[in-house]
Design a protein around this motif. Sequence first.
Motif, PDB file in Angstrom:
ATOM      1  N   ALA A  20       0.930  -1.606  -0.473  1.00 47.03           N
ATOM      2  CA  ALA A  20      -0.213   0.168   0.251  1.00 47.03           C
ATOM      3  C   ALA A  20       0.939   1.667   0.115  1.00 47.03           C
ATOM      4  O   ALA A  20       0.841   2.351  -1.224  1.00 47.03           O
ATOM      5  CB  ALA A  20      -0.725   0.121   1.155  1.00 47.03           C
ATOM      6  N   MET A  21       1.725   1.090   0.777  1.00 49.74           N
ATOM      7  CA  MET A  21       2.782   1.638   1.172  1.00 49.74           C
ATOM      8  C   MET A  21       3.083   2.159  -0.138  1.00 49.74           C
ATOM      9  O   MET A  21       3.971   3.467  -1.068  1.00 49.74           O
ATOM     10  CB  MET A  21       4.100   2.267   1.882  1.00 49.74           C
ATOM     11  N   ALA A  22       3.924   1.672  -1.194  1.00 54.50           N
ATOM     12  CA  ALA A  22       4.748   1.931  -2.558  1.00 54.50           C
ATOM     13  C   ALA A  22       3.892   1.916  -3.702  1.00 54.50           C
ATOM     14  O   ALA A  22       3.779   2.873  -4.443  1.00 54.50           O
ATOM     15  CB  ALA A  22       5.106   0.090  -2.584  1.00 54.50           C
ATOM     16  N   MET A  23       2.020   1.864  -3.250  1.00 59.22           N
ATOM     17  CA  MET A  23       0.818   2.313  -4.528  1.00 59.22           C
ATOM     18  C   MET A  23       1.085   3.964  -3.990  1.00 59.22           C
ATOM     19  O   MET A  23       0.895   4.308  -5.196  1.00 59.22           O
ATOM     20  CB  MET A  23       0.282   1.561  -4.416  1.00 59.22           C
ATOM     21  N   ALA A  24       1.150   4.092  -2.792  1.00 56.38           N
ATOM     22  CA  ALA A  24       0.760   5.855  -2.630  1.00 56.38           C
ATOM     23  C   ALA A  24       1.494   6.557  -3.095  1.00 56.38           C
ATOM     24  O   ALA A  24       1.352   7.930  -3.519  1.00 56.38           O
ATOM     25  CB  ALA A  24       0.516   5.525  -1.047  1.00 56.38           C
ATOM     26  N   GLU A  25       3.476   6.263  -2.253  1.00 59.42           N
ATOM     27  CA  GLU A  25       4.253   7.112  -3.582  1.00 59.42           C
ATOM     28  C   GLU A  25       3.915   7.154  -4.511  1.00 59.42           C
ATOM     29  O   GLU A  25       4.198   7.958  -5.226  1.00 59.42           O
ATOM     30  CB  GLU A  25       5.498   6.459  -2.926  1.00 59.42           C
ATOM     31  N   GLY A  26       4.160   6.196  -5.795  1.00 60.01           N
ATOM     32  CA  GLY A  26       3.309   6.355  -7.076  1.00 60.01           C
ATOM     33  C   GLY A  26       2.508   7.234  -7.563  1.00 60.01           C
ATOM     34  O   GLY A  26       2.628   7.912  -8.380  1.00 60.01           O
ATOM     35  N   ILE A  27       0.981   7.574  -6.560  1.00 62.56           N
ATOM     36  CA  ILE A  27       0.360   7.760  -6.933  1.00 62.56           C
ATOM     37  C   ILE A  27       0.721   9.209  -6.266  1.00 62.56           C
ATOM     38  O   ILE A  27       0.203   9.857  -7.660  1.00 62.56           O
ATOM     39  CB  ILE A  27      -0.860   7.334  -6.243  1.00 62.56           C
ATOM     40  N   ALA A  28       1.355   9.476  -5.058  1.00 63.07           N
ATOM     41  CA  ALA A  28       2.020  10.577  -5.206  1.00 63.07           C
ATOM     42  C   ALA A  28       2.998  11.659  -5.308  1.00 63.07           C
ATOM     43  O   ALA A  28       2.711  12.732  -6.595  1.00 63.07           O
ATOM     44  CB  ALA A  28       2.062  10.392  -3.567  1.00 63.07           C
ATOM     45  N   GLN A  29       3.366  10.401  -6.925  1.00 62.31           N
ATOM     46  CA  GLN A  29       4.428  10.931  -7.405  1.00 62.31           C
ATOM     47  C   GLN A  29       3.832  11.248  -8.992  1.00 62.31           C
ATOM     48  O   GLN A  29       3.962  12.852  -9.407  1.00 62.31           O
ATOM     49  CB  GLN A  29       5.298  10.142  -7.734  1.00 62.31           C
ATOM     50  N   ALA A  30       3.062  10.449  -9.236  1.00 54.36           N
ATOM     51  CA  ALA A  30       2.270  10.629 -10.735  1.00 54.36           C
ATOM     52  C   ALA A  30       0.819  12.237 -10.213  1.00 54.36           C
ATOM     53  O   ALA A  30       0.857  12.671 -11.526  1.00 54.36           O
ATOM     54  CB  ALA A  30       1.333   9.382 -11.489  1.00 54.36           C
ATOM     55  N   ARG A  31       0.420  12.350  -9.163  1.00 52.22           N
ATOM     56  CA  ARG A  31      -1.041  13.270  -9.294  1.00 52.22           C
ATOM     57  C   ARG A  31      -0.812  14.110  -7.672  1.00 52.22           C
ATOM     58  O   ARG A  31      -0.878  13.393  -6.651  1.00 52.22           O
ATOM     59  CB  ARG A  31      -2.161  13.040  -9.072  1.00 52.22           C
TER      60      ARG A  31
END
Length: 387
Positions: A20-31
Amino acid sequence: MKVVVAPDSFKGTFTAQQAAMAMAEGIAQARHGTDIALKPMADGGEGSLDVVLSGTAAQRVSMATVDSYGREITAEYGWDNGTAWIELAQASGLHFLPEFLHHPEQRNQWAMRASTWGTGQQWRHALARGAHTIFFMIGGSGTTDGGFGLLSALGALYRFQKEVVPGTDARQLALPVQIEEVETVRQLLAPIKIVVATDVTNPLWGPRGAAAVYGPQKGLSPAGVRQRDEELRRFGEALVRAAKTADASVMEEEGMGAAGGAAFPLRVLGREVRLARGADLMVTATGLAEEIAQADIVFTGEGATDAQTLSGKVPMAVLNLCRQYQKPCIVVSGHLGEGAEQLKTLGNVWLEQATPRGATAQDIQQHGYQWIAEAAARALLLATSGA
């Protein structure tokens, strides 16, 4: 934009929380500026307790007990004002089987010993605290004892030729024991609401039983499977006779073979016992539906997504909620296997594979976290490109 991130663990590599934390990092970087709610999930197996503790008001309770082979350990369960969350893998999980057992007969001997007695001690501890509801999460079991150890820990006595037989070693199932103090256990469980989290529908014994289907992965040899299957039949019949309120057909009920039959004595002696899909139970416990209802988009995922995912795994439970609330869902998984495309028929679903083709286990250990983040970013940009 509000995004809910609710993956299962990527078994063998990342916990649900890490994924979940890894996905969150990617989401935050993308948007940038996205409101991200982390809701790591589980299916009732190993890791479910951590999900409960992170997603509910339950507190962690540590206690001394033993593992499947009688070795002293410290195990935990969740506690919330009379509700206990007991994860069987904490004291009776498959991970306790030593890795150095390379010879099949060595593994068989250890597997025949494995008892749920340590888990039963957790039950006693929770009951002594005044538990009125127990959620029993039984995935990841390393035992095939039909609940022999758990029943002993709850107060039953096994007697063979006038001698009391301990429930700490499941090899005692080879003896035609007489089961006593059944009424004591019945009275202990009478006030308790019991919910067993499992997706397994196998009966206690027989061709589809606990030993035949799951015994080999826990170390039982072909001969060991045949022996343990007969022992489970004999033990089940002995408990039914001693209980006097059930008949032998209870051994054939769906789910009685789950976790090596660990919940069987509870079903025979408990007053209010029901089985629930593990993923569905986690969804309810963590309030995921309420989060998804307020979300703009939802992420889920697992180590490998394929046709089996549709049978009730975590991503399917999340997708069903997304369909209910008409929310788009992105499934980020380590590997997309045969049948994964069927998830798209649910509508408004995107699939994204995190692991590059040809990656080794070592590659995944080194780069998997970043790959999950990158996959989440790619998928979010694709899913929202028209927004």
